[in-house]
Scaffold this active site. Structure first.
Site, PDB file in Angstrom:
ATOM      1  N   CYS A 141     150.600 -46.071 -76.034  1.00 42.66           N
ATOM      2  CA  CYS A 141     149.416 -45.324 -75.614  1.00 42.66           C
ATOM      3  C   CYS A 141     148.993 -44.332 -76.703  1.00 42.66           C
ATOM      4  CB  CYS A 141     149.658 -44.653 -74.269  1.00 42.66           C
ATOM      5  SG  CYS A 141     148.135 -44.133 -73.428  1.00 42.66           S
ATOM      6  N   HIS A 150     152.348 -48.426 -70.894  1.00 40.42           N
ATOM      7  CA  HIS A 150     153.578 -47.637 -70.806  1.00 40.42           C
ATOM      8  C   HIS A 150     154.729 -48.446 -70.199  1.00 40.42           C
ATOM      9  CE1 HIS A 150     151.694 -43.617 -71.523  1.00 40.42           C
ATOM     10  NE2 HIS A 150     150.628 -44.223 -71.042  1.00 40.42           N
ATOM     11  N   GLU A 182     157.753 -47.856 -70.496  1.00 38.71           N
ATOM     12  CA  GLU A 182     158.828 -46.911 -70.165  1.00 38.71           C
ATOM     13  C   GLU A 182     158.729 -46.367 -68.747  1.00 38.71           C
ATOM     14  OE1 GLU A 182     155.427 -44.408 -71.633  1.00 38.71           O
ATOM     15  OE2 GLU A 182     156.315 -46.348 -72.166  1.00 38.71           O
TER      16      GLU A 182
END
Length: 236
Positions: A93, A215, A217
């Protein structure tokens, strides 16, 4: 010839030191993701902490804030140098924006100076391209080069979360497109208008540099970080 993707994520990063730029944004989630591969995660806040790392992750967050803080903490120039020297770096991002050589719509400070990037990726990105925070969305994406899913059922799509994500408007000749959002994908109202019938690039790689608009994560998706580990080891 590259080695096949591993399914043992808990040992993929064993023995590696992975730095995560820890100035702003979701660096804690990236530290946990790196450590889940068996790597040692190191929060990077000063130039001396860059010594001895095998790879670096630039997290999502506010690209303008990370830019300003990196300059304030005297990290920007050392990071540019390491990127130019071939340090493997993954940006998600805001990290994608900071790895881009060009921003189509850079933010400016009070003096009118455009935000800076670390550069390295021959791409042009557009900030917040999919809309504002309330227009965040999730979608399944085909992603080149990933390992097998945890279910063992073959290579599954990536479940991607976009939070004010950028997209890539131009790629240079040495940049490989790994994933894109297609107009034919499920028509989430939050991004259908933004697409305007055009596929948008959301993941790229060029040599030692990897970037995603989304994302991994925050969803528990391990394979993007595992791909980055294989890049560090020279296996991908």
């Amino acid at each position: 010839m590259t080695n096949p993707p591993s399914t043992d994520y808990s040992r993929a990063g064993a023995g590696l030191r992975i730095g995560v730029l820890a100035l702003q944004g979701d660096f804690r989630e990236h530290l946990r993701a790196a450590e889940a591969t068996g790597a040692t995660g190191i929060g990077i806040r000063r130039p001396s902490e860059l010594d001895g790392i095998d790879g670096l992750i630039i997290p999502g967050g506010e690209s303008t804030a990370i830019d300003k803080l990196a300059r304030a903490f005297e990290l920007a120039d050392p990071l540019r140098k390491l990127i130019a020297e071939g340090l493997p770096v993954y940006g998600s991002c805001a990290g994608m924006i900071l790895l881009a050589d060009e921003i189509a719509d850079p933010a400016t400070d009070l003096a009118g100076n455009p935000q800076q990037t670390f550069g390295g990726l021959d791409i042009t990105v557009r900030r917040n391209a999919f809309g504002r925070q309330r227009e965040s969305f999730e979608i399944d994406l085909e992603f080149k080069g990933l390992g097998f899913s945890d279910t063992g059922s073959g290579v599954a799509p990536v479940h991607a979360v976009f939070i004010r994500g950028p997209w890539v408007e131009r790629v240079g000749p040495g940049v490989e497109v790994l994933a894109q959002v297609e107009p034919a994908d499920p028509a989430h109202a939050s991004h259908a208008a933004a697409l305007q019938g055009t596929a948008r690039i959301v993941a790229v790689r060029s040599g030692h540099l990897l970037a995603t608009s989304f994302h991994p994560e925050v969803t528990g998706e391990k394979r993007v970080h595992e791909l980055f580990i294989r890049m560090i080891r020279g296996e991908a």
